[in-house]
Design a protein around this motif. Structure first.
Motif, PDB file in Angstrom:
ATOM      1  N   MET A 117      -1.300 -34.294  30.159  1.00  0.00           N
ATOM      2  CA  MET A 117      -1.694 -33.434  31.286  1.00  0.00           C
ATOM      3  C   MET A 117      -2.958 -32.660  30.931  1.00  0.00           C
ATOM      4  SD  MET A 117      -0.902 -32.199  34.372  1.00  0.00           S
ATOM      5  CE  MET A 117       0.846 -32.144  34.788  1.00  0.00           C
ATOM      6  N   ARG A 118      -4.019 -32.831  31.738  1.00  0.00           N
ATOM      7  CA  ARG A 118      -5.247 -32.085  31.474  1.00  0.00           C
ATOM      8  C   ARG A 118      -5.181 -30.724  32.162  1.00  0.00           C
ATOM      9  NH1 ARG A 118     -11.340 -33.391  33.653  1.00  0.00           N
ATOM     10  NH2 ARG A 118     -12.277 -31.530  32.713  1.00  0.00           N
ATOM     11  N   ASN A 119      -5.476 -29.654  31.434  1.00  0.00           N
ATOM     12  CA  ASN A 119      -5.584 -28.326  32.034  1.00  0.00           C
ATOM     13  C   ASN A 119      -7.045 -28.076  32.404  1.00  0.00           C
ATOM     14  OD1 ASN A 119      -2.889 -27.894  31.618  1.00  0.00           O
ATOM     15  ND2 ASN A 119      -3.160 -26.651  29.782  1.00  0.00           N
ATOM     16  N   LEU A 120      -7.284 -27.840  33.672  1.00  0.00           N
ATOM     17  CA  LEU A 120      -8.659 -27.663  34.149  1.00  0.00           C
ATOM     18  C   LEU A 120      -9.075 -26.203  33.988  1.00  0.00           C
ATOM     19  CD1 LEU A 120      -8.180 -29.784  37.363  1.00  0.00           C
ATOM     20  CD2 LEU A 120      -9.601 -30.437  35.398  1.00  0.00           C
ATOM     21  N   ILE A 121     -10.178 -25.974  33.307  1.00  0.00           N
ATOM     22  CA  ILE A 121     -10.683 -24.619  33.064  1.00  0.00           C
ATOM     23  C   ILE A 121     -11.926 -24.422  33.923  1.00  0.00           C
ATOM     24  CG2 ILE A 121     -11.383 -22.950  31.305  1.00  0.00           C
ATOM     25  CD1 ILE A 121      -8.732 -24.240  30.594  1.00  0.00           C
ATOM     26  N   PRO A 122     -11.939 -23.450  34.834  1.00  0.00           N
ATOM     27  CA  PRO A 122     -13.109 -23.314  35.704  1.00  0.00           C
ATOM     28  C   PRO A 122     -14.321 -22.765  34.973  1.00  0.00           C
ATOM     29  CG  PRO A 122     -11.555 -21.550  36.140  1.00  0.00           C
ATOM     30  CD  PRO A 122     -10.899 -22.456  35.137  1.00  0.00           C
ATOM     31  N   VAL A 123     -15.491 -23.258  35.355  1.00  0.00           N
ATOM     32  CA  VAL A 123     -16.760 -22.712  34.853  1.00  0.00           C
ATOM     33  C   VAL A 123     -17.503 -22.116  36.038  1.00  0.00           C
ATOM     34  CG1 VAL A 123     -16.872 -24.353  32.948  1.00  0.00           C
ATOM     35  CG2 VAL A 123     -18.004 -24.903  35.117  1.00  0.00           C
ATOM     36  N   PRO A 124     -18.376 -21.123  35.779  1.00  0.00           N
ATOM     37  CA  PRO A 124     -19.093 -20.493  36.900  1.00  0.00           C
ATOM     38  C   PRO A 124     -19.935 -21.518  37.660  1.00  0.00           C
ATOM     39  CG  PRO A 124     -19.307 -19.174  34.894  1.00  0.00           C
ATOM     40  CD  PRO A 124     -18.681 -20.478  34.485  1.00  0.00           C
ATOM     41  N   LEU A 125     -19.933 -21.383  38.971  1.00  0.00           N
ATOM     42  CA  LEU A 125     -20.714 -22.283  39.829  1.00  0.00           C
ATOM     43  C   LEU A 125     -22.191 -21.932  39.738  1.00  0.00           C
ATOM     44  CD1 LEU A 125     -20.526 -24.495  42.081  1.00  0.00           C
ATOM     45  CD2 LEU A 125     -20.468 -22.602  43.712  1.00  0.00           C
ATOM     46  N   THR A 126     -23.015 -22.911  39.372  1.00  0.00           N
ATOM     47  CA  THR A 126     -24.472 -22.746  39.392  1.00  0.00           C
ATOM     48  C   THR A 126     -25.080 -23.981  40.049  1.00  0.00           C
ATOM     49  OG1 THR A 126     -24.884 -23.852  37.273  1.00  0.00           O
ATOM     50  CG2 THR A 126     -24.422 -21.468  37.196  1.00  0.00           C
ATOM     51  N   SER A 127     -26.270 -23.824  40.578  1.00  0.00           N
ATOM     52  CA  SER A 127     -26.944 -24.941  41.246  1.00  0.00           C
ATOM     53  C   SER A 127     -27.169 -26.096  40.285  1.00  0.00           C
ATOM     54  CB  SER A 127     -28.286 -24.489  41.819  1.00  0.00           C
ATOM     55  OG  SER A 127     -28.080 -23.610  42.891  1.00  0.00           O
ATOM     56  N   ASP A 128     -27.559 -25.793  39.062  1.00  0.00           N
ATOM     57  CA  ASP A 128     -27.822 -26.861  38.092  1.00  0.00           C
ATOM     58  C   ASP A 128     -26.556 -27.642  37.775  1.00  0.00           C
ATOM     59  OD1 ASP A 128     -30.471 -26.274  37.973  1.00  0.00           O
ATOM     60  OD2 ASP A 128     -30.400 -25.218  36.057  1.00  0.00           O
ATOM     61  N   ALA A 129     -25.479 -26.907  37.479  1.00  0.00           N
ATOM     62  CA  ALA A 129     -24.247 -27.589  37.083  1.00  0.00           C
ATOM     63  C   ALA A 129     -23.650 -28.385  38.246  1.00  0.00           C
ATOM     64  CB  ALA A 129     -23.233 -26.565  36.577  1.00  0.00           C
ATOM     65  N   PHE A 130     -23.954 -27.954  39.487  1.00  0.00           N
ATOM     66  CA  PHE A 130     -23.354 -28.567  40.674  1.00  0.00           C
ATOM     67  C   PHE A 130     -24.270 -29.625  41.303  1.00  0.00           C
ATOM     68  CE2 PHE A 130     -21.504 -28.218  45.084  1.00  0.00           C
ATOM     69  CZ  PHE A 130     -20.196 -28.513  44.732  1.00  0.00           C
TER      70      PHE A 130
END
Lengths: 172, 172
Positions: free
Chosen positions: B1-14
């Protein structure tokens, strides 16, 4: 000098000018396995000719200072313009039919109930935003692309909006 | 089971998934004789072929219940889908690149700062709205018209979102 008295915004009264955006009367569709209600297809977006594209914007509008003398009316010949309020503050909607010049006698003044938005049809004369109370953000959907999409005229005759002609905020 | 860890939303990453809608970085134009600031052209609306038209909707979304096991991902092959939050509540954005099938290892989880919105490109796999805290309304701009614009797949592998992997709301 004509004193403009606002009347409640309804779809019937506003029909020649545009659409009233109202979640209370919108089609509701349950989606996302029951976690979301979709209030569907709230306004008819018109971006005109093949040069047009849909623009999404936020307008941050300061409240109108009353009394307000009406000087300028504007229209968008190439597309519709929709306003969804991001607060529960009522605003005034001042319009006139698509005549060539606008006289004070042509004006019609509406007031929202704090939840409604509007979508002006192409060529509907309207005043810029007349927000009551405090600064408010709107999501605005209009038309971008080549072509001149703003026409302004000076009002003929005289018209004003007086604070004492507005309903008490508790009455909305 | 993978636990998803959120990262801050940025234009570059998205960037490969869509656009970040952010007033803080938008072009600001003073209009209406100084009474309004127009945050201009916040997202690229794509309604696909000649059968498409812009739909304006409001999504009223209940908060996700945590822990949340990811089961289904969806995409819209005929148009983009933009979300502007009408509150200051952060939400999660769970996406995957436009592969044919989606595996838990393909998932990327972002968290907004409470002011940002997103615009998913056509064909970007995404989870339905994962709102935190309380029920929130979004203005959603997507594509209407003839054609089937929703594809859903079951996730391969296992992934979940745990409450303890989210930042404290005070940290956003």
């Amino acid at each position: 000098m004509r004193n403009l008295i606002p009347v409640p915004l309804t779809s019937d009264a506003f029909a020649q000018f545009g659409e009233v955006i109202d979640l209370a009367t919108a089609k509701q569709i349950p989606i996302n396995y029951g976690s979301t209600t979709r209030f569907n297809d709230l306004a008819t977006i018109d971006t005109g000719d093949e040069n047009g594209r849909t623009l999404i914007n936020v307008f941050r509008s300061r409240p109108v200072s009353l009394p307000h003398t009406v000087k300028i009316m504007e229209r968008h010949p190439l597309g519709s313009q929709a306003f969804l309020s991001m607060s529960d503050i009522a605003f005034l909607v001042l319009v006139a039919p698509p005549v060539q010049t606008v006289h004070a006698d042509d004006l019609e003044l509406f007031i929202t109930d704090g939840r409604q938005g509007v979508n002006f049809y192409k060529n509907t004369w309207h005043h810029y935003q007349l927000v009551l109370g405090r600064q408010t953000d709107f999501v605005v959907i209009d038309r971008g692309g080549r072509g001149e999409n703003l026409v302004e005229v000076e009002l003929r005759g005289e018209a004003q909006i007086l604070a004492e002609d507005l309903p008490e905020s508790g009455d909305l």
